[in-house]
Design an enzyme around this catalytic site. Structure first.
Site, PDB file in Angstrom:
ATOM      1  N   ASP A 175       0.828  -1.207   0.000  1.00  0.00           N
ATOM      2  CA  ASP A 175       0.000   0.000   0.000  1.00  0.00           C
ATOM      3  C   ASP A 175       0.860   1.253   0.000  1.00  0.00           C
ATOM      4  OD1 ASP A 175      -1.272  -2.350   1.455  1.00  0.00           O
ATOM      5  OD2 ASP A 175      -3.033  -1.136   1.055  1.00  0.00           O
ATOM      6  N   ASP A 204      -1.578  -2.592  -4.022  1.00  0.00           N
ATOM      7  CA  ASP A 204      -1.849  -1.152  -3.956  1.00  0.00           C
ATOM      8  C   ASP A 204      -0.576  -0.364  -4.210  1.00  0.00           C
ATOM      9  OD1 ASP A 204      -4.493  -1.660  -3.603  1.00  0.00           O
ATOM     10  OD2 ASP A 204      -4.633  -0.889  -1.559  1.00  0.00           O
ATOM     11  N   TYR A 207      -1.990   4.321  -6.296  1.00  0.00           N
ATOM     12  CA  TYR A 207      -3.165   5.091  -5.867  1.00  0.00           C
ATOM     13  C   TYR A 207      -3.550   6.156  -6.885  1.00  0.00           C
ATOM     14  CZ  TYR A 207      -3.138   2.685  -1.408  1.00  0.00           C
ATOM     15  OH  TYR A 207      -3.199   1.704  -0.448  1.00  0.00           O
ATOM     16  N   ASN A 241      -6.738  -3.655  -4.495  1.00  0.00           N
ATOM     17  CA  ASN A 241      -7.969  -3.027  -5.002  1.00  0.00           C
ATOM     18  C   ASN A 241      -7.675  -1.759  -5.799  1.00  0.00           C
ATOM     19  OD1 ASN A 241      -7.337  -2.354  -2.165  1.00  0.00           O
ATOM     20  ND2 ASN A 241      -8.929  -0.805  -2.419  1.00  0.00           N
ATOM     21  N   HIS A 336     -11.823  -2.344   6.733  1.00  0.00           N
ATOM     22  CA  HIS A 336     -11.906  -3.519   5.853  1.00  0.00           C
ATOM     23  C   HIS A 336     -12.332  -4.760   6.625  1.00  0.00           C
ATOM     24  CE1 HIS A 336     -10.230  -0.911   2.898  1.00  0.00           C
ATOM     25  NE2 HIS A 336      -9.104  -0.772   3.546  1.00  0.00           N
ATOM     26  N   VAL A 364      -5.046  -2.970   4.905  1.00  0.00           N
ATOM     27  CA  VAL A 364      -5.248  -2.181   6.122  1.00  0.00           C
ATOM     28  C   VAL A 364      -3.976  -1.376   6.358  1.00  0.00           C
ATOM     29  CG1 VAL A 364      -5.694  -2.267   8.598  1.00  0.00           C
ATOM     30  CG2 VAL A 364      -6.780  -3.927   7.057  1.00  0.00           C
TER      31      VAL A 364
HETATM   32 FE   LIG Z   1      -6.122  -1.951  -0.511  1.00  0.00          FE
END
Ligand SMILES: [Fe+2]
Length: 474
Positions: A175, A204, A207, A241, A336, A364
């Site tokens: 992330d 991720d 972004y 995602n 989440h 997370v």
């Molecule tokens: Fe994510």
């Protein structure tokens, strides 16, 4: 003394009853609160902001059409292949990679391919992918991309040949995004004296989808930002995602479009039919990458692939079995919540049966390490629906704390569940340092500390070769 109308004797009775109630509550609490450590470390409170596009870390390399966003990943199943990717912004240019081993005068050439893609009102630069095959193990290679005055040179190390006692050091980042905190995380990883050799990236990436129209220029800036690491050591990709980029309102209906155009993975080498679930061997490790955002129910391609894949893992050759996925199964933050639950229901019995050593996830935006637990006994009517200690189960680690613009996940479920060994809402990265077939040293490093400081650590005892309780070894 009358208290609220009670006599002193009834007051004593009330006091005794009250004390008993408090004792019962404390005991109950002790039972419920029997989790691990919730760190009280005071993490940053400032807002997490993306670096502006004119930041030095996003600088375009000088020269007309110079290769940018150079990155490498494993290009085959065993570590003798490396896929080199880069972008030329102005025109097609050359898709050739020139490469040579250290101490060799002879430059070899490999020719890759080039393509562009469109996303709404954005057209990508020319994206080149070129896989170098049949490299020698344990060898430093130099490589060049670009032509004439724009040639750029990089290098990488191939791993030792796959074998049970081959030491290897993996970095773990998730992330990441492209905020000021992301830059801190990457800098800490680069300066960590444990010297990670390959990054296991748990999803991720850029972004870019947080920007209007999923501004794909932010995919480009991310590629330039991480080049300083990923051009020199492979990053192993997991789809998160923020890679989906599904935007029917923009006429963009193809999930994972920018991600799959930019980041190749060697999925065909493990007989996978899609680049979202695959496996590689590297040193003494078998790594299985799964997709939280592709179908995984019974009869689906991912399910059938994993069903056939797990029995293939030869723990005599690769004692360590690591799984990567984006959405965690064991997560005690109020973010989440239960998003990983349906995949857990499908695959957890296999992870226990095949004694997966560790599962790394992101999603997370915080850090958490679990005990060795499983939750596979429940059958709707038997009531056995709580996780239990299980020495055949993996340790689950959430490392989604790379530092993206969405900020930290600070809100935790209370009390800390029993399955949670350590949790802390700070940005950072981790290192999984394999010593031999029996031992690996794991450490987590928060950005606020010095480069060598370990905020959490654990000795892993291999589930096959050293199957004793390591869950209290931190
Ligand atoms: Fe994510």
């Amino acid at each position: 003394m009358a208290v609220l109308g009670f006599s002193s004797s009834s007051c004593r009775s009330v006091a005794v009853v009250g004390a008993v109630l408090v004792l019962v509550m404390v005991l109950n609490g002790a039972d419920l609160c029997n989790g691990g450590k919730t760190s009280s470390f005071v993490r940053k409170v400032e807002k997490t902001m993306d670096m502006p596009l004119d930041s030095d870390v996003f600088r375009v390399p000088p020269g007309y059409n110079a290769p940018q966003q150079v990155h490498i990943t494993q290009g085959d199943h065993v570590g003798k292949g490396v896929t080199v990717s880069w972008v030329t912004q102005d025109e097609r240019g050359s898709s050739v990679v020139r490469y040579w081993s250290e101490n060799s005068e002879h430059k070899k050439e490999a020719k890759g391919n080039v393509h562009r893609y469109r996303f709404y009102n954005y057209t990508s630069g020319y994206i080149h992918h070129c896989t170098l095959r049949n490299l020698m193990y344990n060898t430093k290679y130099y490589y060049e991309v670009g032509i004439e005055h724009t040639v750029r040179q990089f290098w990488f190390m191939t791993p030792l040949e796959v074998g049970p006692d081959v030491p290897y050091t993996f970095g773990l980042i998730g992330d990441l995004g492209q905020s000021f905190d992301s830059n801190l995380t990457l800098t800490h990883y680069e300066h960590n004296p444990l010297k990670g050799q390959t990054v296991l990236f748990v999803g991720d990436l850029s972004y870019a989808d947080q920007y209007p129209n999923h501004d794909n220029a932010r995919w480009d800036s991310w590629g330039r930002f991480v080049e300083r690491s990923v051009a020199y050591q492979p990053w192993i990709w997991t789809a998160g995602n923020h890679e989906i980029d599904f935007a029917p309102e923009l006429g963009e209906n193809e999930p994972f479009k920018p991600f799959t155009h930019r980041y190749l993975v060697p999925y065909r080498a493990s007989n996978s039919t899609a680049p979202f679930w695959y496996s590689i061997k590297r040193a003494s490790v078998y790594i299985i990458v799964l997709s939280s955002y592709s179908a995984y129910g019974k009869y689906t391609p991912q399910y059938k692939w994993l069903e056939q894949e797990l029995p293939k893992v030869n723990r005599t050759e690769t004692p360590w079995l690591i799984v990567m996925m984006h959405s965690p199964w064991y997560n005690s933050y109020n973010y989440h919540y239960m998003e990983g639950e349906t995949m857990r229901v499908m695959f957890e019995p296999w992870f226990v049966k095949y004694k997966v050593d560790v599962v790394f996830s992101g999603h997370v935006h915080a850090y958490e390490r679990s005990e060795r637990v499983s939750n596979v006994a429940y059958n709707i009517i038997n009531g056995l629906c709580a996780p239990i200690q299980d020495q055949s189960a993996p340790v689950y680690i959430t490392i989604g704390d790379g530092g993206n613009l969405e900020g930290l996940a600070t809100n935790m479920t209370e009390p800390q569940p029993k399955y949670s060994a350590y949790r802390e809402a700070s940005f950072g990265h981790a290192v999984f340092d394999i010593k031999n077939r029996t031992h690996a040293y794991y450490s987590w490093h928060r950005n606020q500390d010095g480069y060598a400081v370990e905020a959490d650590s654990m000795w892993f005892f291999n589930r096959i070769w050293h199957p004793v309780d390591d869950s209290t070894s931190a």
